[in-house]
Write an enzyme that holds these catalytic residues in place. Structure first.
Site, mmCIF file in Angstrom:
data_model
loop_
_atom_site.group_PDB
_atom_site.id
_atom_site.type_symbol
_atom_site.label_atom_id
_atom_site.label_comp_id
_atom_site.label_asym_id
_atom_site.label_seq_id
_atom_site.Cartn_x
_atom_site.Cartn_y
_atom_site.Cartn_z
ATOM 1 N N ASP A 1 44.409 41.633 44.710
ATOM 2 C CA ASP A 1 43.927 42.346 43.528
ATOM 3 C C ASP A 1 42.533 41.867 43.113
ATOM 4 O OD1 ASP A 1 44.768 44.064 41.136
ATOM 5 O OD2 ASP A 1 44.208 42.214 40.121
ATOM 6 N N GLU B 1 41.461 44.647 47.522
ATOM 7 C CA GLU B 1 40.997 45.664 46.583
ATOM 8 C C GLU B 1 39.540 45.365 46.254
ATOM 9 O OE1 GLU B 1 41.927 47.642 42.238
ATOM 10 O OE2 GLU B 1 41.733 45.483 42.448
#
Ligand code: GLC
Length: 534
Positions: free
Chosen positions: A201, A264
């Site tokens: 993330d 990401e």
């Protein structure tokens, strides 16, 4: 050539656990729910499920605020439920990828509670603390992605702490070796349990400039845009030292066989290359989420990406996720089938977002039911992410077969028609198209490994503007060639090509299989065709 890895020839499918399947009737999806639906993912033919966070969390950002990285939130079940899900998935030959959130913890994580307890606490430096600027202002001008300053004042210890997202999500200090050590152990915990990889993330934010200089103003900012874009995140994102941190993560993952690291990374294509080089197997390529849905523009994106990648760097494509408006809403229902065919015939690993395979659309959320903190912090700008996070539509039964209780977000009005059961038995449905595409892709190496080459309509004989309406390319490998022709327009388009003779193996309406094709292929409105060249 080396055998392709599973994450190269396979297809990823993102599950947002809150909205997949509720096994216990509380209106929120859970791990047992996912387990009960594994048969569906197996039937559909996806290779790996990526699960958004299910870790203990106060849910300020719905699980992206983790208070314990090595357990399961009771809302989602238990570690035993996770183990059962993993084992059952592996029995079906489905891989499991979990979310890894290195940039920040929850403000309720014991690490942060300790760090916050006093300036002298040995874990103080696990987070990023600074004295106020003269006059008491935040230490610099950095902005939080979710609105306002990225600094939060802490009364008790009279310093500010940094949070790139919510103030309930303090940023970890990755310059501290103990943080690295502890976060490395988190990877090992899940690797030892048998997970097949991580989706990392907010990767580009993990390291900030040591001197914390002010970010410069963005000259292209126009009032009315997301206020976060007022500054260019020059010193708060995508710093060179990050590459070394990625190497550290990758070395741990490489202690185990055949696992994948997905990042990401919302950055322009040329910047993704640095993440490949540092060791991310698949830095998410989000271009299809952003660019105008026009053949010439998409061709340009594909060509740029293909041109940047070395032979060792594997492409990937994303059509949707839990942070952006759904594909069927962005491009319209008529183009949803073309989008599916594009995603599943480009070179590289595709990522599907749950529900896109049945054409789920964004659901308008009445203000009283808004859940997403982003919408609450910066209201009325369309930044909220609830519309693309509504419950999976399994059937026409009560609550779409998602829950026996009240779903945490409202269901789409159209779930009686748009659902898995209805489409599973319909030979012309979008779901059937996805399944057929997945099957074809799995059985035809040219479609996952084969080279990509753009194809234009031929010569002056082609009607003016065809290339503005149609995107065409070939995929060639293992002695096979496929020609993919996608009509982005609502008009009938004759497409002339010099690829020779072949037959249609799949059309988006699922009604032209076997048709012979020679020099001209006539595409109906919003139609996509895959031709196998003889
Ligand atoms: C990522 C996630 C998003 C989350 C944010 C903060 O962008 O995809 O959902 O809110 O990180 O963790």
């Amino acid at each position: 050539m080396e055998q392709p890895r599973w994450w190269q020839h396979g297809v990823l499918y993102q599950i947002y656990p809150r909205s997949c399947m509720d096994g216990d009737g509380d209106g929120v999806g859970d791990l047992r729910g996912v387990l009960s639906r594994l048969e569906y993912y197996h039937w559909l033919g996806v290779t790996a499920l990526w699960l958004s966070p299910f870790y203990p969390s106060p849910m300020a950002d719905f699980g992206y605020d983790v208070s314990n990285y090595t357990d399961v939130d009771p809302l989602f079940g238990t570690l035993d439920d996770f183990d059962a899900l993993l084992a059952a998935a592996h029995r079906l030959n489905i891989k499991i990828v979990v979310d890894y959130i290195p940039n920040h913890t929850s403000d309720q994580h014991p690490w942060f509670l300790a760090a916050r307890s006093s300036r002298q606490h040995p874990q103080r430096d696990w987070y990023i603390w600074r004295d106020p600027a003269p006059g008491g202002d935040p230490p610099n001008n950095w902005l939080s992605v979710f609105g306002g300053s990225a600094w939060q004042w802490d009364e008790r210890t009279s310093q500010y702490f940094l949070h790139s997202f919510l103030k309930e999500q303090p940023d970890l200090n990755w310059r501290n070796p103990d943080v690295r050590q502890a976060m490395g152990e988190v990877l090992r915990f899940w690797l030892d349990r048998g997970v097949d990889g991580f989706r990392v993330d907010a990767l580009a934010r993990v390291i900030k400039e040591a001197a914390l200089r002010d970010d410069p103003p963005n000259p292209a900012y126009t009032p009315g845009q997301d206020p976060y874009y007022q500054l260019l995140p020059t010193y708060s994102r995508d710093l060179p030292e990050l590459q070394e941190v990625i190497g550290f993560l990758r070395r741990i993952v490489d202690e185990y066989d055949d696992r994948v690291v997905i990042g990401e990374v919302y950055l322009p294509l040329p910047r993704l290359i640095a993440y490949y080089e540092a060791g991310v197997h698949l830095p998410f390529n989000f271009q299809l989420l952003k660019v105008a849905w026009q053949p010439l523009i998409i061709r340009q994106v594909i060509d740029t990406y293909e041109g940047l990648l070395s032979a060792q760097q594997w492409p990937n494509w994303v059509l949707g996720n839990h942070d952006v408006s759904r594909i069927a809403t962005r491009v319209g229902q008529d183009q949803a089938r073309v989008a599916a065919m594009l995603l599943l015939t480009l070179r590289g690993t595709p990522t599907l977002y749950y529900g896109d395979e049945i054409g789920m659309r964004d659901v308008a959320i009445p203000p009283a039911l808004v859940q997403d903190p982003w919408e609450k912090n910066v209201p009325g700008r369309g930044l909220g992410r609830d519309p693309e996070r509504t419950p999976m539509q399994w059937s026409a039964e009560r609550q779409a077969g998602f829950t026996s209780g009240t779903p945490w977000l409202p269901l789409a009005d159209d779930f009686m028609e748009v659902n898995v059961v209805a489409q599973r038995h319909d030979p012309r449905s979008l779901l059937t198209l996805y399944r057929r595409l997945l099957k074809l892709r799995a059985s035809a190496p040219a479609l996952h490994n084969g080279a990509y080459a753009p194809v234009g309509s031929t010569g002056a004989a082609g009607p003016a503007g065809v290339d503005e309406q149609v995107l065409a390319y070939t995929r060639t490998g293992s002695g096979n060639q496929f020609l993919i022709v996608l009509n982005f327009s609502a008009a009938l388009v004759p497409f002339m090509h010099a690829k020779g003779h072949g037959h249609i193996c799949l059309s988006t309406e699922l009604d032209r299989e076997g048709e012979e094709v020679t020099g001209t292929l006539t595409l109906r409105a919003n139609e996509g065709i895959i031709v196998q060249i003889a």
